[in-house]
Write a protein that holds these residues in place. Structure first.
Motif, PDB file in Angstrom:
ATOM      1  N   LYS A   2       0.851  -1.201   0.000  1.00  0.00           N
ATOM      2  CA  LYS A   2       0.000   0.000   0.000  1.00  0.00           C
ATOM      3  C   LYS A   2       0.881   1.244   0.000  1.00  0.00           C
ATOM      4  CE  LYS A   2      -4.009  -1.865   2.460  1.00  0.00           C
ATOM      5  NZ  LYS A   2      -4.894  -1.865   1.293  1.00  0.00           N
ATOM      6  N   GLU A   3       0.588   2.191  -0.901  1.00  0.00           N
ATOM      7  CA  GLU A   3       1.359   3.428  -0.940  1.00  0.00           C
ATOM      8  C   GLU A   3       0.623   4.515  -0.169  1.00  0.00           C
ATOM      9  OE1 GLU A   3       2.876   6.403  -4.388  1.00  0.00           O
ATOM     10  OE2 GLU A   3       3.700   4.370  -4.429  1.00  0.00           O
ATOM     11  N   VAL A   4       1.313   5.119   0.778  1.00  0.00           N
ATOM     12  CA  VAL A   4       0.737   6.159   1.624  1.00  0.00           C
ATOM     13  C   VAL A   4       1.689   7.354   1.614  1.00  0.00           C
ATOM     14  CG1 VAL A   4      -0.057   6.776   3.933  1.00  0.00           C
ATOM     15  CG2 VAL A   4      -0.368   4.433   3.110  1.00  0.00           C
ATOM     16  N   ASN A   5       1.132   8.551   1.436  1.00  0.00           N
ATOM     17  CA  ASN A   5       1.936   9.773   1.426  1.00  0.00           C
ATOM     18  C   ASN A   5       1.704  10.561   2.706  1.00  0.00           C
ATOM     19  OD1 ASN A   5       3.238  10.005  -1.366  1.00  0.00           O
ATOM     20  ND2 ASN A   5       1.124   9.465  -1.863  1.00  0.00           N
ATOM     21  N   ILE A   6       2.810  10.981   3.325  1.00  0.00           N
ATOM     22  CA  ILE A   6       2.741  11.730   4.580  1.00  0.00           C
ATOM     23  C   ILE A   6       3.617  12.968   4.468  1.00  0.00           C
ATOM     24  CG2 ILE A   6       4.572  10.280   5.578  1.00  0.00           C
ATOM     25  CD1 ILE A   6       3.231  10.727   8.334  1.00  0.00           C
ATOM     26  N   GLY A   7       3.182  14.065   5.074  1.00  0.00           N
ATOM     27  CA  GLY A   7       3.946  15.299   5.015  1.00  0.00           C
ATOM     28  C   GLY A   7       4.283  15.833   6.392  1.00  0.00           C
ATOM     29  N   GLY A   8       5.385  16.575   6.467  1.00  0.00           N
ATOM     30  CA  GLY A   8       5.794  17.203   7.725  1.00  0.00           C
ATOM     31  C   GLY A   8       6.886  18.215   7.464  1.00  0.00           C
ATOM     32  N   VAL A   9       7.208  18.993   8.478  1.00  0.00           N
ATOM     33  CA  VAL A   9       8.302  19.954   8.333  1.00  0.00           C
ATOM     34  C   VAL A   9       9.642  19.226   8.481  1.00  0.00           C
ATOM     35  CG1 VAL A   9       7.032  22.002   9.059  1.00  0.00           C
ATOM     36  CG2 VAL A   9       8.093  20.549  10.802  1.00  0.00           C
ATOM     37  N   PRO A  10      10.666  19.671   7.763  1.00  0.00           N
ATOM     38  CA  PRO A  10      11.982  19.012   7.837  1.00  0.00           C
ATOM     39  C   PRO A  10      12.752  19.476   9.071  1.00  0.00           C
ATOM     40  CG  PRO A  10      12.049  20.784   6.248  1.00  0.00           C
ATOM     41  CD  PRO A  10      10.631  20.742   6.751  1.00  0.00           C
ATOM     42  N   GLU A  11      12.214  19.162  10.230  1.00  0.00           N
ATOM     43  CA  GLU A  11      12.804  19.613  11.490  1.00  0.00           C
ATOM     44  C   GLU A  11      13.005  18.431  12.433  1.00  0.00           C
ATOM     45  OE1 GLU A  11      10.314  22.766  12.976  1.00  0.00           O
ATOM     46  OE2 GLU A  11      10.572  23.977  11.174  1.00  0.00           O
ATOM     47  N   HIS A  12      13.742  18.679  13.507  1.00  0.00           N
ATOM     48  CA  HIS A  12      14.148  17.642  14.446  1.00  0.00           C
ATOM     49  C   HIS A  12      12.974  16.918  15.102  1.00  0.00           C
ATOM     50  CE1 HIS A  12      14.332  21.798  15.680  1.00  0.00           C
ATOM     51  NE2 HIS A  12      14.023  21.493  16.909  1.00  0.00           N
ATOM     52  N   PHE A  13      11.812  17.566  15.183  1.00  0.00           N
ATOM     53  CA  PHE A  13      10.626  16.910  15.742  1.00  0.00           C
ATOM     54  C   PHE A  13      10.281  15.632  14.982  1.00  0.00           C
ATOM     55  CE2 PHE A  13      10.074  21.350  16.951  1.00  0.00           C
ATOM     56  CZ  PHE A  13       9.677  21.238  18.282  1.00  0.00           C
ATOM     57  N   ASN A  14      10.605  15.622  13.701  1.00  0.00           N
ATOM     58  CA  ASN A  14      10.186  14.512  12.848  1.00  0.00           C
ATOM     59  C   ASN A  14      11.280  13.485  12.581  1.00  0.00           C
ATOM     60  OD1 ASN A  14       7.450  15.191  12.477  1.00  0.00           O
ATOM     61  ND2 ASN A  14       8.006  16.780  10.999  1.00  0.00           N
ATOM     62  N   LEU A  15      12.355  13.545  13.345  1.00  0.00           N
ATOM     63  CA  LEU A  15      13.429  12.560  13.146  1.00  0.00           C
ATOM     64  C   LEU A  15      12.926  11.132  13.378  1.00  0.00           C
ATOM     65  CD1 LEU A  15      16.419  12.021  12.527  1.00  0.00           C
ATOM     66  CD2 LEU A  15      16.864  12.149  14.984  1.00  0.00           C
ATOM     67  N   ALA A  16      11.976  10.962  14.274  1.00  0.00           N
ATOM     68  CA  ALA A  16      11.443   9.620  14.549  1.00  0.00           C
ATOM     69  C   ALA A  16      10.864   8.986  13.289  1.00  0.00           C
ATOM     70  CB  ALA A  16      10.387   9.684  15.646  1.00  0.00           C
ATOM     71  N   TRP A  17      10.227   9.802  12.443  1.00  0.00           N
ATOM     72  CA  TRP A  17       9.694   9.278  11.177  1.00  0.00           C
ATOM     73  C   TRP A  17      10.825   8.820  10.269  1.00  0.00           C
ATOM     74  CZ3 TRP A  17       4.636   8.357  10.605  1.00  0.00           C
ATOM     75  CH2 TRP A  17       3.740   9.040  11.443  1.00  0.00           C
ATOM     76  N   TYR A  18      11.873   9.631  10.202  1.00  0.00           N
ATOM     77  CA  TYR A  18      13.029   9.273   9.372  1.00  0.00           C
ATOM     78  C   TYR A  18      13.641   7.947   9.831  1.00  0.00           C
ATOM     79  CZ  TYR A  18      17.826   9.352   7.611  1.00  0.00           C
ATOM     80  OH  TYR A  18      19.015   8.996   7.032  1.00  0.00           O
ATOM     81  N   LEU A  19      13.772   7.778  11.143  1.00  0.00           N
ATOM     82  CA  LEU A  19      14.390   6.556  11.675  1.00  0.00           C
ATOM     83  C   LEU A  19      13.552   5.318  11.362  1.00  0.00           C
ATOM     84  CD1 LEU A  19      15.594   7.850  15.174  1.00  0.00           C
ATOM     85  CD2 LEU A  19      16.972   7.518  13.110  1.00  0.00           C
TER      86      LEU A  19
END
Length: 284
Positions: A2-19
């Protein structure tokens, strides 16, 4: 898959998503989660949800509440960061303005109307007992790069943005920080389009379970402070201060909090009405 698109600001708050993306945790569950950086912040993400460019957004609480009331067919499904966002109030390094009081009646740089930087300019004005009709003026600058150009060239006089994100610009002598304006509520929520919630309920639950498993122990990740400092080009002591102030959440935003935010936005004439909790929030 399943393809899902998610958006967020490129800031340290969102590092958990990157990991979690780097670890392939969504693909292990049959989900191809594609992350999109939104340098324009909340206003840009609200538009992306409306345009169906993204299914999910990690977004400022007050911004998505305002846009849902304005007709965005999305709902909040969870609080993401429970602690307030600390907005830095910035001027150009060579600006004549030295205090927040000096900014009364001058022009605020905002990423776009309806954005966090726009809404928080009102909150800051209220904190300082300014006249909301006569003491506020705006210049749309789209993003942080636009703010640098706008303040440096004198198109605008001050700019509100998350203080740790802008700290390198202060350290490098581009901005001066002359004060702070914390949000009086949890700063980030996770919102999803209503059609996505309806059609992909289990997929959404899986995504939230994965990110929640990471955020609940985020501060315990070995050398996480050094990782953030390197990735976001910040001083280690600033990152450590930010980690000490920031609390993630794995819970749904409560009714009292949504009412508090709506009452504040209504009093500032930012929203035309206060709506029912169930029109804002979906409990999975």
């Amino acid at each position: 898959m399943k393809e899902v698109n998610i958006g967020g600001v490129p800031e340290h708050f969102n590092l958990a998503w990157y990991l979690t993306l780097k670890n392939g945790e969504y693909k292990d569950e049959g989900i191809n989660l594609r992350w999109h950086d939104y340098y324009g912040g909340t206003g840009a993400m609200c538009k992306a949800l409306r345009d169906k460019d993204i299914d999910i957004a990690v977004i400022l609480t007050e911004g998505i509440i305002k846009d849902i009331i304005a007709g965005n067919p999305s709902k909040i499904v969870q609080t993401y960061v429970q602690s307030p966002l600390i907005w830095g109030i910035h001027v150009a390094a060579k600006s004549k303005y030295q205090t927040i009081d000096d900014l009364k009646g001058t022009k605020a740089a905002i990423s776009r109307y309806g954005s966090g930087s726009h809404l928080m300019a009102y909150i800051n004005a209220e904190y300082n007992n300014w006249d909301l009709e006569n003491d506020l003026d705006f210049e749309v600058i789209k993003n942080l790069d636009g703010a640098v150009e706008g303040l440096t060239k004198g198109k605008a006089d001050y700019f509100l943005w998350e203080k740790f994100t802008t700290k390198p610009l202060v350290d490098n002598g581009i901005f001066r920080n002359i004060g702070h304006c914390p949000t009086p509520w949890p700063c980030f929520v996770i919102a999803a389009r209503e059609d996505f919630i309806e059609n992909e309920n289990e997929t959404l639950k899986t995504i939230l379970n994965i990110i929640n498993n990471t955020t609940k122990d985020f501060k315990l990740i070995p050398s996480i402070d050094k990782t953030i400092a390197n990735r976001y080009e910040q001083k280690l002591e600033d990152v450590q201060e930010w980690l000490g102030l920031t609390e993630w959440s794995q819970e749904v935003i409560d009714k009292d909090t949504t009412m508090k935010i709506q009452k504040e936005l209504f009093s500032l004439d930012i929203i035309p009405e206060i709506i029912d909790y169930k029109k804002l929030v979906y409990k999975l």
